[in-house]
Design a protein around this motif. Structure first.
Motif, short mmCIF file in Angstrom:
data_model
loop_
_atom_site.label_atom_id
_atom_site.label_comp_id
_atom_site.label_asym_id
_atom_site.label_seq_id
_atom_site.Cartn_x
_atom_site.Cartn_y
_atom_site.Cartn_z
N PRO A 154 0.82 -1.24 0.00
CA PRO A 154 0.00 0.00 0.00
C PRO A 154 0.84 1.28 0.00
N LEU A 155 1.94 1.29 0.76
CA LEU A 155 2.80 2.47 0.78
C LEU A 155 3.45 2.69 -0.59
N THR A 156 3.87 1.62 -1.22
CA THR A 156 4.48 1.72 -2.55
C THR A 156 3.50 2.28 -3.56
N VAL A 157 2.27 1.77 -3.54
CA VAL A 157 1.25 2.26 -4.48
C VAL A 157 0.97 3.74 -4.20
N PHE A 158 0.81 4.09 -2.94
CA PHE A 158 0.55 5.49 -2.57
C PHE A 158 1.66 6.41 -3.07
N LEU A 159 2.92 6.03 -2.81
CA LEU A 159 4.04 6.86 -3.26
C LEU A 159 4.15 6.90 -4.78
N SER A 160 3.78 5.80 -5.44
CA SER A 160 3.83 5.80 -6.91
C SER A 160 2.78 6.75 -7.49
N VAL A 161 1.64 6.87 -6.83
CA VAL A 161 0.61 7.82 -7.28
C VAL A 161 1.10 9.25 -7.10
N ILE A 162 1.71 9.53 -5.97
CA ILE A 162 2.27 10.87 -5.74
C ILE A 162 3.32 11.19 -6.80
N ALA A 163 4.24 10.25 -7.04
CA ALA A 163 5.30 10.47 -8.05
C ALA A 163 4.69 10.63 -9.44
N GLY A 164 3.65 9.85 -9.75
CA GLY A 164 2.99 9.96 -11.04
C GLY A 164 2.32 11.31 -11.24
N VAL A 165 1.65 11.78 -10.20
CA VAL A 165 0.99 13.10 -10.28
C VAL A 165 2.04 14.19 -10.44
N LEU A 166 3.13 14.10 -9.69
CA LEU A 166 4.19 15.13 -9.81
C LEU A 166 4.82 15.13 -11.20
N GLY A 167 5.10 13.94 -11.75
CA GLY A 167 5.63 13.86 -13.11
C GLY A 167 4.66 14.43 -14.13
N SER A 168 3.38 14.14 -13.95
CA SER A 168 2.34 14.66 -14.85
C SER A 168 2.23 16.18 -14.74
N LEU A 169 2.40 16.69 -13.54
CA LEU A 169 2.31 18.14 -13.32
C LEU A 169 3.40 18.90 -14.08
N VAL A 170 4.56 18.28 -14.26
CA VAL A 170 5.63 18.94 -15.01
C VAL A 170 5.17 19.20 -16.45
N ILE A 171 4.65 18.16 -17.11
CA ILE A 171 4.18 18.30 -18.50
C ILE A 171 2.99 19.26 -18.56
N TYR A 172 2.07 19.11 -17.62
CA TYR A 172 0.90 20.00 -17.54
C TYR A 172 1.35 21.46 -17.46
N ALA A 173 2.30 21.76 -16.57
CA ALA A 173 2.75 23.14 -16.36
C ALA A 173 3.42 23.70 -17.61
N VAL A 174 4.23 22.88 -18.26
CA VAL A 174 4.90 23.32 -19.49
C VAL A 174 3.86 23.72 -20.53
N CYS A 175 2.83 22.90 -20.69
CA CYS A 175 1.80 23.19 -21.68
C CYS A 175 0.84 24.29 -21.23
N TYR A 176 0.60 24.38 -19.94
CA TYR A 176 -0.28 25.42 -19.40
C TYR A 176 0.33 26.79 -19.65
N TRP A 177 1.62 26.95 -19.33
CA TRP A 177 2.25 28.26 -19.47
C TRP A 177 2.90 28.48 -20.83
N GLY A 178 3.27 27.41 -21.49
CA GLY A 178 3.95 27.57 -22.77
C GLY A 178 3.04 27.47 -23.97
N GLY A 179 1.93 26.76 -23.82
CA GLY A 179 0.96 26.61 -24.89
C GLY A 179 1.48 25.89 -26.12
N GLU A 180 0.83 26.14 -27.23
CA GLU A 180 1.15 25.49 -28.50
C GLU A 180 2.61 25.67 -28.95
N PRO A 181 3.20 26.87 -28.82
CA PRO A 181 4.59 27.02 -29.28
C PRO A 181 5.57 26.08 -28.56
N VAL A 182 5.39 25.92 -27.27
CA VAL A 182 6.28 25.03 -26.53
C VAL A 182 6.02 23.58 -26.93
#
Length: 169
Positions: A53-81
């Motif tokens: 359970p701890l491994t799954v929980f931490l993997s979800v946190i790590a997955g969300v954080l990794g996803s947030l990086v791509i989300y942020a790049v596209c949120y602030w950079g838009g189509e040109p980025v």
């Protein structure tokens, strides 16, 4: 990298290694396929004294954080980025457009649904960022989809670890 090398690294770094690998996988970095990585994490957890359970929980946190990086790049950079990062691939743009349309039609739950579809589940952060989906929705719906995906694959490796190891060793 051989399986034995990976086992040695896991024994040394444990959940820190798991989080780093899952973070990279959700950032869409080449060489980190979830269909291989997540069941392997389950096998590693079964061979150790770490908690599933701890491994799954931490993997979800790590997955969300990794996803947030791509989300942020596209949120602030838009189509040109997006153009600079992902080139002019018509196939890739078509996938992003379809994800965009699905998220737009289904709202947040569309994001969670796409998170469990192989091949497109990690690129869904791109249209979510381009759509400027509210960050709290993005995190919540992403966490829901990532939790389903990671739990299924890590648990598979965990519960079938003996069978998997007997096939590869």
């Amino acid at each position: 990298m051989t399986a034995e090398t990976f086992f040695q690294l896991f024994n040394q770094y444990g959940l820190i290694l798991v989080c780093a690998v899952v973070f990279c996988e959700y950032m869409n970095l080449p060489g980190f396929p979830a269909g291989v990585i997540m069941p392997c994490v389950g096998v590693l957890i079964a061979r150790s004294e770490l908690s599933l359970p701890l491994t799954v929980f931490l993997s979800v946190i790590a997955g969300v954080l990794g996803s947030l990086v791509i989300y942020a790049v596209c949120y602030w950079g838009g189509e040109p980025v997006m153009e600079k990062l992902f080139g002019r691939s018509k196939k890739f743009k078509s996938l992003v457009r379809k994800c965009h349309e699905f998220i737009d039609a289904q709202h947040g739950r569309g994001l969670a649904i796409i998170r469990v579809i192989p091949c497109i589940r990690t690129i869904v952060s791109i249209p979510a960022g381009l759509l400027r989906m509210p960050v709290k929705w993005f995190i919540g719906w992403s966490a829901a989809g990532i939790a389903v995906w990671n739990t299924a694959l890590i648990s598979f490796g965990y519960f079938f670890s003996e069978k998997i190891l007997s096939m590869v060793m």
